[in-house]
Design a protein around this motif. Structure first.
Motif, PDB file in Angstrom:
ATOM      1  N   SER A  56       0.840  -1.196   0.000  1.00 26.47           N
ATOM      2  CA  SER A  56       0.000   0.000   0.000  1.00 26.47           C
ATOM      3  C   SER A  56       0.876   1.248   0.000  1.00 26.47           C
ATOM      4  CB  SER A  56      -0.896   0.010   1.235  1.00 26.47           C
ATOM      5  OG  SER A  56      -0.119   0.210   2.409  1.00 26.47           O
ATOM      6  N   GLN A 262       2.486   4.240 -14.026  1.00 26.36           N
ATOM      7  CA  GLN A 262       1.446   3.404 -13.424  1.00 26.36           C
ATOM      8  C   GLN A 262       0.063   4.005 -13.683  1.00 26.36           C
ATOM      9  OE1 GLN A 262       2.478   0.444 -11.707  1.00 26.36           O
ATOM     10  NE2 GLN A 262       4.439   1.042 -12.649  1.00 26.36           N
ATOM     11  N   ASP A 263      -0.960   3.360 -13.122  1.00 27.97           N
ATOM     12  CA  ASP A 263      -2.346   3.791 -13.349  1.00 27.97           C
ATOM     13  C   ASP A 263      -2.667   5.114 -12.675  1.00 27.97           C
ATOM     14  OD1 ASP A 263      -2.782   1.506 -14.831  1.00 27.97           O
ATOM     15  OD2 ASP A 263      -3.557   0.360 -13.126  1.00 27.97           O
ATOM     16  N   THR A 264      -1.987   5.417 -11.552  1.00 26.26           N
ATOM     17  CA  THR A 264      -2.246   6.663 -10.837  1.00 26.26           C
ATOM     18  C   THR A 264      -0.935   7.428 -10.652  1.00 26.26           C
ATOM     19  OG1 THR A 264      -1.902   5.760  -8.617  1.00 26.26           O
ATOM     20  CG2 THR A 264      -4.108   5.515  -9.579  1.00 26.26           C
ATOM     21  N   ALA A 265      -1.059   8.721 -10.354  1.00 28.20           N
ATOM     22  CA  ALA A 265       0.125   9.561 -10.136  1.00 28.20           C
ATOM     23  C   ALA A 265       0.920   9.082  -8.924  1.00 28.20           C
ATOM     24  CB  ALA A 265      -0.302  11.012  -9.949  1.00 28.20           C
ATOM     25  N   VAL A 266       0.205   8.681  -7.858  1.00 29.35           N
ATOM     26  CA  VAL A 266       0.888   8.201  -6.657  1.00 29.35           C
ATOM     27  C   VAL A 266       1.682   6.948  -6.958  1.00 29.35           C
ATOM     28  CG1 VAL A 266       0.551   7.233  -4.352  1.00 29.35           C
ATOM     29  CG2 VAL A 266      -0.746   9.252  -5.053  1.00 29.35           C
ATOM     30  N   GLN A 267       1.090   6.023  -7.682  1.00 29.04           N
ATOM     31  CA  GLN A 267       1.800   4.787  -8.020  1.00 29.04           C
ATOM     32  C   GLN A 267       2.982   5.056  -8.950  1.00 29.04           C
ATOM     33  OE1 GLN A 267      -1.668   2.622  -9.482  1.00 29.04           O
ATOM     34  NE2 GLN A 267      -1.526   1.209  -7.749  1.00 29.04           N
ATOM     35  N   SER A 268       2.855   6.062  -9.825  1.00 33.56           N
ATOM     36  CA  SER A 268       3.975   6.421 -10.695  1.00 33.56           C
ATOM     37  C   SER A 268       5.131   6.986  -9.876  1.00 33.56           C
ATOM     38  CB  SER A 268       3.526   7.430 -11.755  1.00 33.56           C
ATOM     39  OG  SER A 268       2.599   6.851 -12.656  1.00 33.56           O
TER      40      SER A 268
END
Length: 388
Positions: A56, A262-268
């Motif tokens: 997470s 990635q799919d989201t900015a945070v995941q990137s």
């Protein structure tokens, strides 16, 4: 023990430089958070680099906060060795005996004390960060005799070039396996029916980091202009992060795990800063030491009641390291015996915020014995006490 008042605004307490102890204290508190995680959140243990599909964001950034620790410890060890060799208002002296003896002492503490405090048993010896620091100090005890420019060049060569060695690998049992596991790869270097030894912290890159720390020592000389030091640290930090952005965004060099959108900015963002720690990749070192240099800039003129609290942790690092591991081991055994396992065969917290809350409570509690030992250490003439 007090030094004469300085005409420059940099804050130097006694014979120690406050900003260095404050930075060391800060990363020790981050280390405390990570060790609370490892003791009370091990049911969701993470790897390095981390598996983004299974980690997470809360747990990821909790772990990332501790990435500062090992690079700062090793770098500041090198920097402090230079300061030892060049005491203020005294003739330069050799750092070799100090580094060699203290390095061996730290290795002994890792083997005899730290390993047991982690496991509560002694069927496996993990050669971890204290081992890497000790080996790096022993190495620096020899390499510090080289010309300063050669020390810097060797440090840069190791830190920037060791990723080129990643394709080299040995299988267990092959000639060269054990030495390569110690230097660059992780691995079991001894195993019997009742005991094994694992090299967990490959030492070659850390030797490079301690050489860079030693090379940076002159900017903390007493006669070095503070404004110039802050400008130097800022320029280095921004240059390192600029290089990191280029290398990481293009996956050109410096990290074996590629960056992927990635799919989201945070995941990137998580993918961008998800670096290999064992051994520490060039990207890992650029990221962490760049951050450390900027923190040092911010701390260069800090002197208040809060900074002095943190400074106490950094002025007695070995004492705090041993103490907090012992307390965590005792607390875990109490918890497992009182409440029993609640996550498989482990007792663990349910949420990440509890890691941080537990670390805050433990930090406040351990501040008082650490402060007392720090004061005792400053007054003591015992050279062994100084090692703590």
């Amino acid at each position: 023990m007090n030094t004469p008042p300085l005409t420059t605004p940099e804050v130097i307490h006694s014979k120690r430089i406050a900003s260095i102890d404050i930075l060391r204290g800060l990363v020790m508190l981050f280390m405390l958070v990570d060790h609370v995680r490892e003791r009370f959140f091990y049911h969701l243990n993470v790897s390095d680099p981390m598996d983004l599909d299974a980690t997470s964001p809360q747990l990821f950034f909790t772990r990332i906060s501790a990435h500062l620790c090992a690079p700062v410890f090793v770098f500041l060890t090198g920097l402090s060795a230079w300061l030892y060799a060049h005491p203020a208002n005294k003739a330069p002296r050799s750092a070799t005996p100090f580094l060699f003896k203290r390095g061996l002492f730290i290795i002994f503490v890792e083997i005899a004390i730290i390993n047991w405090l982690w496991l509560g048993t002694y069927d496996t010896l993990y050669l971890q960060v204290m081992w890497a620091i000790g080996i790096s100090m022993v190495s620096l005890s020899v390499l510090s005799k080289l010309p300063p420019k050669l020390i810097l060049a060797l440090g840069l060569l190791i830190v920037c070039g060791h990723n080129l060695l990643s394709p080299i690998a040995f299988n267990p049992g092959e000639a060269g396996y054990n030495i390569w596991a110690v230097l660059h790869d992780r691995g079991i270097i001894f195993e019997s029916e009742t005991f094994r030894i694992k090299a967990s912290y490959p030492v070659l890159p850390w030797i490079g980091v301690i050489l860079l720390g030693y090379s940076m020592g002159p900017i903390y000389a007493r006669d070095y202009d503070g404004a110039k030091r802050r400008k130097t640290l800022t320029t280095l930090a921004l240059s390192m992060w600029g290089l990191l952005i280029v290398l990481r965004s293009t996956n050109l060099y410096g990290e074996v795990l590629p960056f992927e959108i990635q799919d989201t900015a945070v995941q990137s963002v998580m993918s961008f800063i998800n670096y290999t720690k064992y051994p520490p990749s060039l990207d890992y070192v650029l990221f962490t030491l760049g951050a450390a240099f900027l923190i040092l800039v911010g701390l260069d003129k800090v002197n208040n009641q809060y900074s002095k609290v943190i400074e106490n942790f950094g002025s007695a690092p070995m004492f705090f390291y041993i103490l907090h591991l012992a307390v965590l081991l005792v607390l875990y055994r109490i918890a497992i015996n009182v409440w029993g396992p609640n996550h498989g065969d482990m007792f663990a917290f349910d949420d990440v915020w509890q890691i941080w809350a537990g670390a805050v409570v433990l930090g406040v509690t351990l501040y008082f014995p650490t402060k007392a030992f720090s004061a005792f250490k400053k007054k003591s003439g015992n050279p062994l006490i100084k090692y703590f």
